[in-house]
Design a protein around this motif. Sequence first.
Motif, PDB file in Angstrom:
ATOM      1  N   VAL A 487       1.999  -3.167   2.854  1.00  0.00           N
ATOM      2  CA  VAL A 487       2.335  -4.192   1.981  1.00  0.00           C
ATOM      3  C   VAL A 487       1.445  -5.420   2.341  1.00  0.00           C
ATOM      4  O   VAL A 487       0.863  -6.200   1.470  1.00  0.00           O
ATOM      5  CB  VAL A 487       3.867  -4.774   1.812  1.00  0.00           C
ATOM      6  CG1 VAL A 487       4.145  -5.966   1.053  1.00  0.00           C
ATOM      7  CG2 VAL A 487       4.641  -3.530   1.538  1.00  0.00           C
ATOM      8  N   ASP A 488       1.361  -5.903   3.596  1.00  0.00           N
ATOM      9  CA  ASP A 488       0.528  -6.804   4.076  1.00  0.00           C
ATOM     10  C   ASP A 488      -0.964  -6.717   3.691  1.00  0.00           C
ATOM     11  O   ASP A 488      -1.811  -7.710   3.230  1.00  0.00           O
ATOM     12  CB  ASP A 488       0.422  -6.929   5.569  1.00  0.00           C
ATOM     13  CG  ASP A 488      -0.313  -8.161   6.362  1.00  0.00           C
ATOM     14  OD1 ASP A 488      -0.085  -9.192   5.623  1.00  0.00           O
ATOM     15  OD2 ASP A 488      -0.947  -8.021   7.221  1.00  0.00           O
ATOM     16  N   GLU A 489      -1.501  -5.547   3.551  1.00  0.00           N
ATOM     17  CA  GLU A 489      -2.927  -5.254   3.399  1.00  0.00           C
ATOM     18  C   GLU A 489      -3.146  -5.598   1.843  1.00  0.00           C
ATOM     19  O   GLU A 489      -4.045  -6.050   1.238  1.00  0.00           O
ATOM     20  CB  GLU A 489      -3.063  -3.722   3.320  1.00  0.00           C
ATOM     21  CG  GLU A 489      -4.570  -3.385   3.252  1.00  0.00           C
ATOM     22  CD  GLU A 489      -4.985  -1.945   3.401  1.00  0.00           C
ATOM     23  OE1 GLU A 489      -5.906  -1.593   3.129  1.00  0.00           O
ATOM     24  OE2 GLU A 489      -4.152  -1.213   4.099  1.00  0.00           O
ATOM     25  N   ILE A 490      -2.120  -5.357   0.826  1.00  0.00           N
ATOM     26  CA  ILE A 490      -2.292  -5.696  -0.408  1.00  0.00           C
ATOM     27  C   ILE A 490      -1.724  -6.944  -0.780  1.00  0.00           C
ATOM     28  O   ILE A 490      -1.692  -7.509  -2.155  1.00  0.00           O
ATOM     29  CB  ILE A 490      -1.773  -4.420  -1.400  1.00  0.00           C
ATOM     30  CG1 ILE A 490      -0.308  -4.210  -1.135  1.00  0.00           C
ATOM     31  CG2 ILE A 490      -2.477  -3.094  -1.330  1.00  0.00           C
ATOM     32  CD1 ILE A 490       0.459  -3.423  -1.924  1.00  0.00           C
ATOM     33  N   GLY A 491      -0.975  -7.560   0.032  1.00  0.00           N
ATOM     34  CA  GLY A 491      -0.339  -8.967  -0.073  1.00  0.00           C
ATOM     35  C   GLY A 491      -1.070 -10.175   0.327  1.00  0.00           C
ATOM     36  O   GLY A 491      -2.374 -10.235  -0.476  1.00  0.00           O
ATOM     37  N   GLN A 492      -0.998 -10.842   1.241  1.00  0.00           N
ATOM     38  CA  GLN A 492      -1.771 -11.911   1.448  1.00  0.00           C
ATOM     39  C   GLN A 492      -2.019 -13.110   0.176  1.00  0.00           C
ATOM     40  O   GLN A 492      -3.011 -13.853   0.231  1.00  0.00           O
ATOM     41  CB  GLN A 492      -3.205 -11.429   1.945  1.00  0.00           C
ATOM     42  CG  GLN A 492      -3.188 -10.580   3.311  1.00  0.00           C
ATOM     43  CD  GLN A 492      -2.895 -11.401   4.587  1.00  0.00           C
ATOM     44  OE1 GLN A 492      -3.351 -12.431   4.516  1.00  0.00           O
ATOM     45  NE2 GLN A 492      -2.195 -10.777   5.363  1.00  0.00           N
ATOM     46  N   GLY A 493      -1.147 -13.029  -0.660  1.00  0.00           N
ATOM     47  CA  GLY A 493      -1.006 -13.843  -1.730  1.00  0.00           C
ATOM     48  C   GLY A 493      -2.116 -13.223  -2.680  1.00  0.00           C
ATOM     49  O   GLY A 493      -1.986 -14.323  -3.670  1.00  0.00           O
ATOM     50  N   ARG A 494      -2.537 -12.187  -2.657  1.00  0.00           N
ATOM     51  CA  ARG A 494      -3.362 -11.726  -3.868  1.00  0.00           C
ATOM     52  C   ARG A 494      -2.763 -11.441  -5.143  1.00  0.00           C
ATOM     53  O   ARG A 494      -1.934 -10.770  -5.047  1.00  0.00           O
ATOM     54  CB  ARG A 494      -4.113 -10.477  -3.080  1.00  0.00           C
ATOM     55  CG  ARG A 494      -5.249 -10.020  -4.170  1.00  0.00           C
ATOM     56  CD  ARG A 494      -6.123  -9.021  -3.657  1.00  0.00           C
ATOM     57  NE  ARG A 494      -7.363  -8.676  -4.550  1.00  0.00           N
ATOM     58  CZ  ARG A 494      -8.446  -8.102  -4.002  1.00  0.00           C
ATOM     59  NH1 ARG A 494      -8.661  -7.868  -2.826  1.00  0.00           N
ATOM     60  NH2 ARG A 494      -9.201  -7.879  -4.920  1.00  0.00           N
ATOM     61  N   VAL A 495      -3.277 -11.995  -6.198  1.00  0.00           N
ATOM     62  CA  VAL A 495      -3.078 -11.550  -7.516  1.00  0.00           C
ATOM     63  C   VAL A 495      -3.421 -10.491  -8.032  1.00  0.00           C
ATOM     64  O   VAL A 495      -4.896 -10.178  -7.807  1.00  0.00           O
ATOM     65  CB  VAL A 495      -3.369 -12.823  -8.477  1.00  0.00           C
ATOM     66  CG1 VAL A 495      -3.093 -12.608  -9.867  1.00  0.00           C
ATOM     67  CG2 VAL A 495      -2.822 -14.329  -8.087  1.00  0.00           C
ATOM     68  N   TRP A 496      -2.730  -9.674  -8.492  1.00  0.00           N
ATOM     69  CA  TRP A 496      -3.487  -8.208  -9.076  1.00  0.00           C
ATOM     70  C   TRP A 496      -2.979  -8.348 -10.890  1.00  0.00           C
ATOM     71  O   TRP A 496      -2.010  -8.916 -11.179  1.00  0.00           O
ATOM     72  CB  TRP A 496      -2.478  -7.074  -8.520  1.00  0.00           C
ATOM     73  CG  TRP A 496      -2.898  -7.028  -7.228  1.00  0.00           C
ATOM     74  CD1 TRP A 496      -2.160  -7.530  -6.120  1.00  0.00           C
ATOM     75  CD2 TRP A 496      -4.068  -6.354  -6.569  1.00  0.00           C
ATOM     76  NE1 TRP A 496      -2.750  -7.314  -5.013  1.00  0.00           N
ATOM     77  CE2 TRP A 496      -3.721  -6.538  -5.208  1.00  0.00           C
ATOM     78  CE3 TRP A 496      -4.927  -5.665  -6.927  1.00  0.00           C
ATOM     79  CZ2 TRP A 496      -4.618  -5.987  -4.060  1.00  0.00           C
ATOM     80  CZ3 TRP A 496      -5.977  -5.201  -5.890  1.00  0.00           C
ATOM     81  CH2 TRP A 496      -5.725  -5.456  -4.430  1.00  0.00           C
ATOM     82  N   SER A 497      -3.764  -7.197 -11.437  1.00  0.00           N
ATOM     83  CA  SER A 497      -3.361  -7.112 -12.856  1.00  0.00           C
ATOM     84  C   SER A 497      -2.267  -5.919 -12.765  1.00  0.00           C
ATOM     85  O   SER A 497      -2.306  -5.220 -11.669  1.00  0.00           O
ATOM     86  CB  SER A 497      -4.438  -6.810 -13.588  1.00  0.00           C
ATOM     87  OG  SER A 497      -5.018  -5.297 -13.357  1.00  0.00           O
ATOM     88  N   GLY A 498      -1.783  -5.549 -13.935  1.00  0.00           N
ATOM     89  CA  GLY A 498      -0.630  -4.506 -13.699  1.00  0.00           C
ATOM     90  C   GLY A 498      -1.282  -3.227 -13.668  1.00  0.00           C
ATOM     91  O   GLY A 498      -0.681  -2.499 -12.751  1.00  0.00           O
ATOM     92  N   GLU A 499      -2.306  -3.158 -14.175  1.00  0.00           N
ATOM     93  CA  GLU A 499      -3.151  -1.804 -13.998  1.00  0.00           C
ATOM     94  C   GLU A 499      -3.615  -1.560 -12.785  1.00  0.00           C
ATOM     95  O   GLU A 499      -3.322  -0.458 -12.170  1.00  0.00           O
ATOM     96  CB  GLU A 499      -4.571  -1.964 -14.766  1.00  0.00           C
ATOM     97  CG  GLU A 499      -5.421  -0.648 -14.929  1.00  0.00           C
ATOM     98  CD  GLU A 499      -6.475  -0.803 -15.886  1.00  0.00           C
ATOM     99  OE1 GLU A 499      -6.579   0.087 -16.855  1.00  0.00           O
ATOM    100  OE2 GLU A 499      -7.310  -1.611 -15.681  1.00  0.00           O
ATOM    101  N   ASN A 500      -4.052  -2.690 -11.608  1.00  0.00           N
ATOM    102  CA  ASN A 500      -4.293  -2.878 -10.529  1.00  0.00           C
ATOM    103  C   ASN A 500      -3.209  -2.387  -9.615  1.00  0.00           C
ATOM    104  O   ASN A 500      -2.954  -1.571  -8.809  1.00  0.00           O
ATOM    105  CB  ASN A 500      -5.098  -4.016  -9.859  1.00  0.00           C
ATOM    106  CG  ASN A 500      -6.172  -4.308 -10.634  1.00  0.00           C
ATOM    107  OD1 ASN A 500      -6.482  -5.589 -10.887  1.00  0.00           O
ATOM    108  ND2 ASN A 500      -7.216  -3.328 -10.957  1.00  0.00           N
ATOM    109  N   ALA A 501      -2.107  -3.253 -10.135  1.00  0.00           N
ATOM    110  CA  ALA A 501      -0.857  -2.939  -9.596  1.00  0.00           C
ATOM    111  C   ALA A 501      -0.201  -1.705  -9.211  1.00  0.00           C
ATOM    112  O   ALA A 501       0.358  -1.183  -8.427  1.00  0.00           O
ATOM    113  CB  ALA A 501       0.327  -4.111 -10.040  1.00  0.00           C
ATOM    114  N   LYS A 502      -0.310  -0.849 -10.366  1.00  0.00           N
ATOM    115  CA  LYS A 502       0.162   0.440 -10.417  1.00  0.00           C
ATOM    116  C   LYS A 502      -0.879   1.502  -9.578  1.00  0.00           C
ATOM    117  O   LYS A 502      -0.196   2.488  -8.890  1.00  0.00           O
ATOM    118  CB  LYS A 502      -0.002   1.054 -11.856  1.00  0.00           C
ATOM    119  CG  LYS A 502       0.497   2.394 -12.191  1.00  0.00           C
ATOM    120  CD  LYS A 502       0.485   2.914 -13.767  1.00  0.00           C
ATOM    121  CE  LYS A 502       1.284   4.141 -13.716  1.00  0.00           C
ATOM    122  NZ  LYS A 502       0.567   5.171 -13.405  1.00  0.00           N
TER     123      LYS A 502
END
Length: 591
Positions: A487-502
């Motif tokens: 989670v920390d690796e994809i977290g760090q406050g980073r914003v994602w699109s729904g497509e990226n998030a899936k």
Amino acid sequence: MKDFFKYVLATVVGMAAISIIGLLLLFMTIGILVSTTEKKVSVQDNSMLVIDLERQIVDRAPNDPFQDLDIPGFPQQKTIGLDNITESLSKAIHDDRIKGIYLKLSAVNGGMASVEEIRNALIAFKDSCDKPVYAYGDSYDQKSYYLATVADQVILHPLGTVDFRGLGGELMFYTKALEKLGVEMQIVRHGKFKAAVEPFMLEKMSEENREQRLVYMGSLWNHMLNGISGERSIPVEQLNTLADEVQTFKQGNKAVESGLVDAAKYKDEVLDDLREITGIAKKKGVPIISATSYAGVPVKGAEKSFSRNKIAVIYASGDIGMSMGSGAAIIGDEVGKEIRKVRQDSSYKAIVFRVNSPGGSVFDSEVIWREVKLAAEEKTVVVSFGDVAASGGYYISCAADQIVAQPNTITGSIGIFGMIPNMGELLNKKLGITTDVVKTNKNSDLLSTTRPMTAYERDLMQETIESGYDLFISHVAEGRGMTKEQVDEIGQGRVWSGENAKEIGLVDEFGGLQDAINLAAEIEGLENYRTVSLPEQLDPFQQLLKTGSDNVRARFLKNELGEKYKYYEYLKKTSSMEGIFARMPYDLNIY
């Protein structure tokens, strides 16, 4: 002197009586106006269902008949419910009185995920019947054009244009201005992508912020291009070439030549087209009905039978923990109470939690997260993301069994920050204002805004932020079946699109609210069920009186400021911020 006081008292009593009588007359007048609008809606034969998206799109249509009344002194910001639009399109499939859909798309006042949900509902409509969808715009921005391309005919005014140039964004940085004013923003955060604070500490975007913006904007743009290409049969490469050449200033016939639209027509020609679709004789008016009105019309073949099995659809829209009078807000105790009531009611078999929020207060987010977690231990909980479900918006969702989002939903932003302004130089050197303090203990004046933070205070703040971030990623890890390190690796406050998030496991499925409801029913094995929208909406008079003078003032400001009202609202929200926040770095608008 006795007569003087007698006359003064009589005047005061008289003014009070006049005010009360005036208020009663106002309510009587409004009551009469409301009763005239509540008459049964009738649908004429050979009608067009009109979807006008110049109104602000909200997830749930308000129970507010006043917004369609032109009452002097009570201007309204008109809205249209996404639920009304999708329900109307579903009904129109079965209604022989409706001959087609007319999209009025000069502007779309809503987010990209809302547009996607409407677009998918229109595609489903076309797949289910042979009724045409007709789109017209005086001009199209990129968002309205994306929606228009699903229509059988895309029509543009001869002097209109299609604003087609790709996606871009500009950030404003205040660091030098604050230096000149003598204000220092003392920032504590966790997350290298938590860009909410960058305008107050840098003079340009950090490389991390630039990277995240390029990734999610590229995802949004490519999704839009693929959708347009599929409907207009224009290769993606050619669409990118058209965007590079900028179509914004190329009028009517040029847009036809490029293949972006089917024809350039004046309004009278558009009306002739609608007459042809509906079979109405020339020069006669075309019967129309709005999606807002049509949503409440019973249609044979579209009504579900009554069922004791219920699925709760709980709406949570706005900033978390920040109520701004008439504005949408998610208050922890209020939303938590709704979830708790449904959890304890055996007639509810599942919960669909509709979240549309950029985040906000960590405390309120934690209150809601706890209730979602408890509910998920007893019932199926499916979260449906709207335009944005980021930071605190993701926090309150991560304990659900399943998360459904649109490919162009904005999500992620798993991070926390705090900002403490130091206005000492502004007060002392610029304005000549000095301060002094009396305290009983060493840190009684903790986090004063008139001096820099001490090392102890900064360490204390950083420890609080780190603890909050650790709690955040722990919740996400538990809810999503991941490790904290993942989670920390994809977290760090980073914003994602729904497509990226899936792709990275933050989202389970693509779809809208109805897809989330269908998924919840499928998980529970429900064939017959009914949905109940919560929280219960206020009746019209309660809606009018809600928050008293603040609500009335907001109505006036919205009417006067229009689109610019959001900037006033940002200022109010910023001034009311207290505590630690998990919020998306900015609000994203696509035109």
